[in-house]
Design a protein around this motif. Structure first.
Motif, PDB file in Angstrom:
ATOM      1  N   MET A   1      68.766 -12.568 -26.107  1.00  0.00           N
ATOM      2  CA  MET A   1      67.412 -12.843 -26.598  1.00  0.00           C
ATOM      3  C   MET A   1      66.556 -11.646 -26.203  1.00  0.00           C
ATOM      4  SD  MET A   1      64.737 -14.661 -27.627  1.00  0.00           S
ATOM      5  CE  MET A   1      65.220 -16.381 -27.774  1.00  0.00           C
ATOM      6  N   ILE A   2      65.984 -10.983 -27.189  1.00  0.00           N
ATOM      7  CA  ILE A   2      65.058  -9.888 -26.914  1.00  0.00           C
ATOM      8  C   ILE A   2      63.664 -10.464 -27.147  1.00  0.00           C
ATOM      9  CG2 ILE A   2      64.362  -7.537 -27.488  1.00  0.00           C
ATOM     10  CD1 ILE A   2      67.306  -7.800 -26.459  1.00  0.00           C
ATOM     11  N   GLY A   3      62.854 -10.522 -26.099  1.00  0.00           N
ATOM     12  CA  GLY A   3      61.570 -11.205 -26.176  1.00  0.00           C
ATOM     13  C   GLY A   3      60.600 -10.546 -27.142  1.00  0.00           C
ATOM     14  N   ALA A   4      59.618 -11.328 -27.545  1.00  0.00           N
ATOM     15  CA  ALA A   4      58.583 -10.810 -28.439  1.00  0.00           C
ATOM     16  C   ALA A   4      57.946  -9.571 -27.816  1.00  0.00           C
ATOM     17  CB  ALA A   4      57.535 -11.892 -28.680  1.00  0.00           C
ATOM     18  N   GLY A   5      57.803  -8.533 -28.611  1.00  0.00           N
ATOM     19  CA  GLY A   5      57.116  -7.322 -28.161  1.00  0.00           C
ATOM     20  C   GLY A   5      57.913  -6.408 -27.256  1.00  0.00           C
ATOM     21  N   ALA A   6      59.136  -6.752 -26.945  1.00  0.00           N
ATOM     22  CA  ALA A   6      59.942  -5.899 -26.057  1.00  0.00           C
ATOM     23  C   ALA A   6      60.322  -4.602 -26.767  1.00  0.00           C
ATOM     24  CB  ALA A   6      61.204  -6.641 -25.636  1.00  0.00           C
ATOM     25  N   THR A   7      60.586  -3.575 -25.952  1.00  0.00           N
ATOM     26  CA  THR A   7      61.138  -2.334 -26.510  1.00  0.00           C
ATOM     27  C   THR A   7      62.453  -2.021 -25.802  1.00  0.00           C
ATOM     28  OG1 THR A   7      58.962  -1.448 -27.082  1.00  0.00           O
ATOM     29  CG2 THR A   7      60.747   0.135 -26.849  1.00  0.00           C
ATOM     30  N   VAL A   8      63.503  -1.991 -26.576  1.00  0.00           N
ATOM     31  CA  VAL A   8      64.839  -1.736 -26.026  1.00  0.00           C
ATOM     32  C   VAL A   8      65.124  -0.243 -26.174  1.00  0.00           C
ATOM     33  CG1 VAL A   8      67.305  -2.244 -26.233  1.00  0.00           C
ATOM     34  CG2 VAL A   8      65.607  -4.050 -26.647  1.00  0.00           C
ATOM     35  N   ILE A   9      65.321   0.433 -25.028  1.00  0.00           N
ATOM     36  CA  ILE A   9      65.517   1.898 -25.085  1.00  0.00           C
ATOM     37  C   ILE A   9      66.905   2.317 -24.625  1.00  0.00           C
ATOM     38  CG2 ILE A   9      63.046   2.405 -24.828  1.00  0.00           C
ATOM     39  CD1 ILE A   9      63.729   3.175 -21.872  1.00  0.00           C
ATOM     40  N   GLN A  10      67.700   1.341 -24.168  1.00  0.00           N
ATOM     41  CA  GLN A  10      69.084   1.690 -23.814  1.00  0.00           C
ATOM     42  C   GLN A  10      69.997   0.528 -24.134  1.00  0.00           C
ATOM     43  OE1 GLN A  10      68.548   2.725 -19.710  1.00  0.00           O
ATOM     44  NE2 GLN A  10      68.665   0.605 -19.025  1.00  0.00           N
ATOM     45  N   ASP A  11      71.290   0.792 -24.134  1.00  0.00           N
ATOM     46  CA  ASP A  11      72.247  -0.253 -24.509  1.00  0.00           C
ATOM     47  C   ASP A  11      72.111  -1.452 -23.587  1.00  0.00           C
ATOM     48  OD1 ASP A  11      73.155   1.553 -26.342  1.00  0.00           O
ATOM     49  OD2 ASP A  11      75.114   1.875 -25.391  1.00  0.00           O
ATOM     50  N   ILE A  12      72.291  -2.638 -24.161  1.00  0.00           N
ATOM     51  CA  ILE A  12      72.338  -3.884 -23.391  1.00  0.00           C
ATOM     52  C   ILE A  12      73.768  -4.390 -23.471  1.00  0.00           C
ATOM     53  CG2 ILE A  12      71.583  -6.281 -23.385  1.00  0.00           C
ATOM     54  CD1 ILE A  12      68.809  -5.329 -24.214  1.00  0.00           C
ATOM     55  N   THR A  13      74.399  -4.529 -22.320  1.00  0.00           N
ATOM     56  CA  THR A  13      75.832  -4.848 -22.309  1.00  0.00           C
ATOM     57  C   THR A  13      76.125  -6.222 -21.705  1.00  0.00           C
ATOM     58  OG1 THR A  13      76.042  -3.683 -20.223  1.00  0.00           O
ATOM     59  CG2 THR A  13      76.524  -2.419 -22.212  1.00  0.00           C
ATOM     60  N   ALA A  14      75.085  -6.910 -21.213  1.00  0.00           N
ATOM     61  CA  ALA A  14      75.304  -8.247 -20.647  1.00  0.00           C
ATOM     62  C   ALA A  14      74.433  -9.252 -21.396  1.00  0.00           C
ATOM     63  CB  ALA A  14      74.934  -8.266 -19.167  1.00  0.00           C
ATOM     64  N   PRO A  15      75.015 -10.378 -21.816  1.00  0.00           N
ATOM     65  CA  PRO A  15      74.208 -11.393 -22.493  1.00  0.00           C
ATOM     66  C   PRO A  15      73.056 -11.853 -21.595  1.00  0.00           C
ATOM     67  CG  PRO A  15      76.550 -11.920 -22.638  1.00  0.00           C
ATOM     68  CD  PRO A  15      76.433 -10.773 -21.696  1.00  0.00           C
ATOM     69  N   GLY A  16      71.920 -12.188 -22.193  1.00  0.00           N
ATOM     70  CA  GLY A  16      70.799 -12.662 -21.390  1.00  0.00           C
ATOM     71  C   GLY A  16      69.488 -12.539 -22.145  1.00  0.00           C
ATOM     72  N   VAL A  17      68.392 -12.729 -21.389  1.00  0.00           N
ATOM     73  CA  VAL A  17      67.042 -12.664 -21.959  1.00  0.00           C
ATOM     74  C   VAL A  17      66.377 -11.399 -21.432  1.00  0.00           C
ATOM     75  CG1 VAL A  17      64.817 -13.849 -22.142  1.00  0.00           C
ATOM     76  CG2 VAL A  17      66.939 -15.186 -21.981  1.00  0.00           C
ATOM     77  N   TYR A  18      65.844 -10.597 -22.332  1.00  0.00           N
ATOM     78  CA  TYR A  18      65.270  -9.298 -21.974  1.00  0.00           C
ATOM     79  C   TYR A  18      63.840  -9.236 -22.511  1.00  0.00           C
ATOM     80  CZ  TYR A  18      70.066  -7.950 -20.909  1.00  0.00           C
ATOM     81  OH  TYR A  18      71.333  -7.892 -20.363  1.00  0.00           O
ATOM     82  N   VAL A  19      62.898  -8.810 -21.664  1.00  0.00           N
ATOM     83  CA  VAL A  19      61.502  -8.695 -22.118  1.00  0.00           C
ATOM     84  C   VAL A  19      60.893  -7.406 -21.597  1.00  0.00           C
ATOM     85  CG1 VAL A  19      61.167 -11.223 -22.148  1.00  0.00           C
ATOM     86  CG2 VAL A  19      60.472  -9.921 -20.125  1.00  0.00           C
ATOM     87  N   GLY A  20      59.765  -7.047 -22.192  1.00  0.00           N
ATOM     88  CA  GLY A  20      58.939  -5.957 -21.669  1.00  0.00           C
ATOM     89  C   GLY A  20      59.275  -4.597 -22.243  1.00  0.00           C
ATOM     90  N   ILE A  21      58.486  -3.617 -21.753  1.00  0.00           N
ATOM     91  CA  ILE A  21      58.627  -2.226 -22.198  1.00  0.00           C
ATOM     92  C   ILE A  21      58.791  -1.354 -20.944  1.00  0.00           C
ATOM     93  CG2 ILE A  21      57.549  -0.322 -23.441  1.00  0.00           C
ATOM     94  CD1 ILE A  21      55.838  -2.418 -24.918  1.00  0.00           C
ATOM     95  N   PRO A  22      59.945  -0.766 -20.726  1.00  0.00           N
ATOM     96  CA  PRO A  22      61.179  -0.995 -21.475  1.00  0.00           C
ATOM     97  C   PRO A  22      61.747  -2.371 -21.160  1.00  0.00           C
ATOM     98  CG  PRO A  22      61.633   0.401 -19.586  1.00  0.00           C
ATOM     99  CD  PRO A  22      60.150   0.184 -19.597  1.00  0.00           C
ATOM    100  N   ALA A  23      62.589  -2.868 -22.039  1.00  0.00           N
ATOM    101  CA  ALA A  23      63.116  -4.226 -21.876  1.00  0.00           C
ATOM    102  C   ALA A  23      63.981  -4.337 -20.625  1.00  0.00           C
ATOM    103  CB  ALA A  23      63.945  -4.589 -23.113  1.00  0.00           C
ATOM    104  N   ARG A  24      63.707  -5.397 -19.849  1.00  0.00           N
ATOM    105  CA  ARG A  24      64.499  -5.676 -18.641  1.00  0.00           C
ATOM    106  C   ARG A  24      64.921  -7.126 -18.655  1.00  0.00           C
ATOM    107  NH1 ARG A  24      64.064  -1.061 -16.136  1.00  0.00           N
ATOM    108  NH2 ARG A  24      62.078   0.040 -15.938  1.00  0.00           N
ATOM    109  N   ARG A  25      66.038  -7.376 -18.010  1.00  0.00           N
ATOM    110  CA  ARG A  25      66.609  -8.725 -18.032  1.00  0.00           C
ATOM    111  C   ARG A  25      65.827  -9.654 -17.105  1.00  0.00           C
ATOM    112  NH1 ARG A  25      72.907 -10.400 -16.809  1.00  0.00           N
ATOM    113  NH2 ARG A  25      72.669 -12.534 -17.537  1.00  0.00           N
ATOM    114  N   ILE A  26      65.476 -10.855 -17.623  1.00  0.00           N
ATOM    115  CA  ILE A  26      64.823 -11.859 -16.776  1.00  0.00           C
ATOM    116  C   ILE A  26      65.680 -13.112 -16.620  1.00  0.00           C
ATOM    117  CG2 ILE A  26      62.440 -11.101 -17.179  1.00  0.00           C
ATOM    118  CD1 ILE A  26      62.199 -13.544 -19.171  1.00  0.00           C
ATOM    119  N   ALA A  27      66.716 -13.246 -17.398  1.00  0.00           N
ATOM    120  CA  ALA A  27      67.582 -14.437 -17.264  1.00  0.00           C
ATOM    121  C   ALA A  27      68.919 -14.151 -17.914  1.00  0.00           C
ATOM    122  CB  ALA A  27      66.932 -15.638 -17.939  1.00  0.00           C
TER     123      ALA A  27
END
Ligand SMILES: CC(=O)SCCNC(=O)CCNC(=O)[C@H](O)C(C)(C)COP(=O)(O)OP(=O)(O)OC[C@H]1O[C@@H](n2cnc3c(N)ncnc32)[C@H](O)[C@@H]1OP(=O)(O)O
Length: 208
Positions: free
Chosen positions: A182-208
């Motif tokens: 799940m990539i949260g509303a308004g997040a910016t993903v700037i690098q690969d995400i390799t683990a399932p989870g919830v990511y938010v913010g700029i840059p996107a970071r995992r919160i769950a």
């Protein structure tokens, strides 16, 4: 032009009925598999228990009216259930969307008003490219991916199965997001995400 059955209840079903009618299709039937939902100028045919027995009388094409706001949604299971009774779920591209020639869209995928899907992209089954979302060149999306309104996938992005890219999120060029994110509303993903989870913010970071 075909007769379409829209399956599901609520907002996404209403969007699809509007979209299909604007494309000139007849929307003859309407069922609410998940719940009885809202009836929209089309007859309620029953719940999923009746699908198998009714399908001989139904249009041969359907569109999934069940939306997706979470990673584990009902969309793909529903897609497979409908196909199993012999009803086709062709991709649907709104008249107000721009989908470049040669783009590959899986069955059950919908591209809604204002969305742009750019040359070289391949989208899996049962995806939603929602209002004003963009999928730029050479992206690869798995099955059951929702790119929510206004989200932006830059060139060469890869998104795995079941992901939800929230409203207005941005993925920079060539990043890869693994399945079940799940990539949260308004997040910016700037690098690969390799683990399932919830990511938010700029840059996107995992919160769950
Ligand atoms: C047509 C249509 O409507 S399509 C539907 C489109 N819908 C969306 O795009 C929804 C996307 N969902 C989100 O952005 C959600 O906020 C989620 C899934 C990322 C998080 O939801 P939840 O798991 O319920 O998290 P919750 O609301 O408890 O927040 C947890 C923390 O993350 C923060 N947070 C939640 N979402 C975001 C976000 N998008 N950006 C930044 N921070 C966030 C919260 O402020 C909270 O921080 P705190 O612990 O410091 O107070």
């Amino acid at each position: 032009m075909s007769d379409f059955l829209v399956i599901g209840g609520g907002g996404h079903a209403r969007v699809l009925i509007y979209t299909l009618k604007a494309l000139g299709h007849d929307v003859r039937g309407y069922t609410a598999l998940a719940d009885e939902g809202e009836l929209v100028q089309t007859p309620y045919l029953g719940n999923d228990d009746v699908l198998a027995s009714l399908h001989v009388m139904l249009p041969s094409c359907a569109a999934l009216g069940v939306g997706k706001t979470v990673i584990e949604s009902e969309r793909l299971a529903l897609f497979e259930k409908i196909q199993a009774v012999g009803i086709r779920l062709p991709p649907v591209v709104s008249a107000g969307a721009l989908c470049h020639a040669g783009v590959c869209l899986g069955d059950g995928t919908v591209v809604l008003d204002g969305a742009v899907v750019v040359v070289g992209s391949q989208l899996g089954r049962a995806c939603i490219i929602n209002t004003n979302a963009t999928v730029d060149h050479d992206c690869v999306l798995g099955d059951d991916v929702h790119v929510a309104p206004g989200a932006t996938l830059s060139g060469g992005v890869e998104v795995g199965d079941h992901c939800m890219i929230g409203t207005g999120a941005n993925l920079i060029h060539a990043v890869r997001v693994c399945a079940d994110c799940m990539i949260g509303a308004g997040a910016t993903v700037i690098q690969d995400i390799t683990a399932p989870g919830v990511y938010v913010g700029i840059p996107a970071r995992r919160i769950a």
